[in-house]
Scaffold this active site. Structure first.
Site, PDB file in Angstrom:
ATOM      1  N   ARG A  31      38.392 -19.719 -49.347  1.00  0.00           N
ATOM      2  CA  ARG A  31      36.897 -21.053 -50.246  1.00  0.00           C
ATOM      3  C   ARG A  31      37.358 -21.055 -51.043  1.00  0.00           C
ATOM      4  O   ARG A  31      37.525 -20.738 -52.323  1.00  0.00           O
ATOM      5  CB  ARG A  31      35.514 -19.602 -49.383  1.00  0.00           C
ATOM      6  CG  ARG A  31      35.397 -19.434 -48.310  1.00  0.00           C
ATOM      7  CD  ARG A  31      34.405 -18.133 -48.506  1.00  0.00           C
ATOM      8  NE  ARG A  31      32.776 -18.759 -49.182  1.00  0.00           N
ATOM      9  CZ  ARG A  31      32.212 -18.344 -49.966  1.00  0.00           C
ATOM     10  NH1 ARG A  31      31.726 -17.119 -48.629  1.00  0.00           N
ATOM     11  NH2 ARG A  31      30.996 -19.016 -50.149  1.00  0.00           N
ATOM     12  N   ARG A  68      17.099 -19.828 -50.555  1.00  0.00           N
ATOM     13  CA  ARG A  68      17.396 -19.876 -51.663  1.00  0.00           C
ATOM     14  C   ARG A  68      16.899 -20.447 -52.808  1.00  0.00           C
ATOM     15  O   ARG A  68      17.175 -20.460 -54.166  1.00  0.00           O
ATOM     16  CB  ARG A  68      19.694 -20.444 -51.649  1.00  0.00           C
ATOM     17  CG  ARG A  68      19.874 -19.857 -52.030  1.00  0.00           C
ATOM     18  CD  ARG A  68      21.615 -20.486 -51.701  1.00  0.00           C
ATOM     19  NE  ARG A  68      22.573 -19.986 -51.893  1.00  0.00           N
ATOM     20  CZ  ARG A  68      23.320 -18.818 -51.429  1.00  0.00           C
ATOM     21  NH1 ARG A  68      22.455 -19.398 -49.634  1.00  0.00           N
ATOM     22  NH2 ARG A  68      24.552 -18.497 -51.377  1.00  0.00           N
TER      23      ARG A  68
HETATM   24  P1  ATP Z   1      28.539 -14.413 -50.898  1.00  0.00           P
HETATM   25  O1  ATP Z   1      27.965 -14.623 -49.482  1.00  0.00           O
HETATM   26  O2  ATP Z   1      29.346 -13.786 -51.083  1.00  0.00           O
HETATM   27  O3  ATP Z   1      26.993 -13.289 -51.161  1.00  0.00           O
HETATM   28  P2  ATP Z   1      27.217 -17.040 -51.408  1.00  0.00           P
HETATM   29  O4  ATP Z   1      25.799 -16.610 -51.317  1.00  0.00           O
HETATM   30  O5  ATP Z   1      27.910 -17.658 -52.681  1.00  0.00           O
HETATM   31  O6  ATP Z   1      28.335 -15.273 -51.751  1.00  0.00           O
HETATM   32  P3  ATP Z   1      27.104 -18.648 -48.946  1.00  0.00           P
HETATM   33  O7  ATP Z   1      25.948 -17.549 -48.901  1.00  0.00           O
HETATM   34  O8  ATP Z   1      28.454 -18.172 -48.086  1.00  0.00           O
HETATM   35  O9  ATP Z   1      27.911 -17.604 -50.433  1.00  0.00           O
HETATM   36  O10 ATP Z   1      26.963 -19.840 -49.204  1.00  0.00           O
HETATM   37  C1  ATP Z   1      28.048 -20.684 -49.634  1.00  0.00           C
HETATM   38  C2  ATP Z   1      27.474 -22.099 -50.220  1.00  0.00           C
HETATM   39  O11 ATP Z   1      26.899 -23.105 -49.153  1.00  0.00           O
HETATM   40  C3  ATP Z   1      26.481 -21.581 -51.519  1.00  0.00           C
HETATM   41  O12 ATP Z   1      27.057 -21.482 -52.392  1.00  0.00           O
HETATM   42  C4  ATP Z   1      25.640 -23.619 -51.626  1.00  0.00           C
HETATM   43  O13 ATP Z   1      25.955 -23.909 -51.706  1.00  0.00           O
HETATM   44  C5  ATP Z   1      25.466 -23.201 -49.411  1.00  0.00           C
HETATM   45  N1  ATP Z   1      24.520 -22.621 -49.299  1.00  0.00           N
HETATM   46  C6  ATP Z   1      24.743 -21.842 -48.100  1.00  0.00           C
HETATM   47  N2  ATP Z   1      22.711 -21.510 -47.644  1.00  0.00           N
HETATM   48  C7  ATP Z   1      22.064 -21.881 -48.664  1.00  0.00           C
HETATM   49  C8  ATP Z   1      20.754 -22.484 -48.548  1.00  0.00           C
HETATM   50  N3  ATP Z   1      20.210 -21.772 -48.428  1.00  0.00           N
HETATM   51  N4  ATP Z   1      20.826 -23.433 -49.865  1.00  0.00           N
HETATM   52  C9  ATP Z   1      21.242 -24.324 -50.169  1.00  0.00           C
HETATM   53  N5  ATP Z   1      23.124 -24.139 -50.084  1.00  0.00           N
HETATM   54  C10 ATP Z   1      23.200 -23.546 -49.380  1.00  0.00           C
HETATM   55 MG    MG Z   2      28.113 -14.248 -47.022  1.00  0.00          MG
END
Ligand code: ATP
Ligand code: MG
Length: 190
Positions: free
Chosen positions: A134, A89
């Protein structure tokens, strides 16, 4: 090894498509969001730190995520390949992922970017919020997550573009339509 990164804004359908890709290509699916939610549920130290950060729509620190990812990759290094969902990310995470895979004589073969219109993302996330439980699927946090995506994750897409590993899939219509596009992209890499 076939290694794929799936990216796209929150609510762009990364999880749904990852599950289809995992089955079709026999890859190991790593979802950092799911891993963090499991840590929260288990009440671990990482979970305690991550809970409020996630509820605010911010990013968990790079060093925490990189350590978590490294362990998961090394624990499954005999897999045919990985689908990375929610990681990297940030550009720092993207650089680390390349290094990690280089140690296994592998690389990220392709970045799949899921494209969905802003209004549709918000609508899908609000809808999901009704049943997902969530803490981050509410309007205020959704807007914050979208802003964090633009600021931190769009540069990651540039990083992969520069190295010729970028592809995009339109996910404004159906799950099946998007998966067909993804299969075409992946099949061109194997
Ligand atoms: P979706 O899964 O619907 O596409 P999303 O991408 O916001 O939505 P997740 O990938 O499940 O959701 O992540 C949820 C939260 O977890 C993020 O908003 C962040 O706070 C944290 N997170 C997840 N992956 C990372 C990462 N690689 N680096 C930093 N924070 C993370
Ligand atoms: Mg997801």
């Amino acid at each position: 090894m076939l290694n794929i990164v799936i990216t796209g804004a929150p609510g762009s359908g990364k999880g749904t498509q990852s599950e289809l890709i995992e089955k079709e290509y026999n890859l190991f699916h790593i979802s950092t969001g799911d891993m963090l939610r499991a840590e929260i549920k288990a009440g671990s130290e990482i979970g305690k730190k991550a809970e409020s950060i996630i509820a605010e729509g911010k990013l968990v620190p790079d060093e925490v995520m990189i350590a978590m990812l490294r362990k998961q990759v090394l624990d499954h290094k005999d897999a045919c390949g990985f689908i990375f969902d929610g990681f990297p990310r940030t550009v720092v995470q993207a650089e680390e992922l390349d290094e990690m895979l280089a140690e296994l004589n592998a690389k990220v073969d392709v970045l799949l970017c899921m494209e969905v219109a802003h209004e549709t993302l918000v609508e899908r996330l609000l809808n999901r919020g009704k049943t997902s439980g969530r803490a981050d699927d509410n309007l205020e946090t959704i807007e914050k997550r979208l802003a964090v995506y633009t600021e931190n994750t769009l540069p990651v897409i540039e990083f992969y573009k520069k190295s010729g590993r970028f592809s995009k899939a339109d996910n404004n219509s159906t799950v099946e339509n998007c998966f067909d596009q993804i299969k075409n992209i992946i099949n061109a890499h194997i």
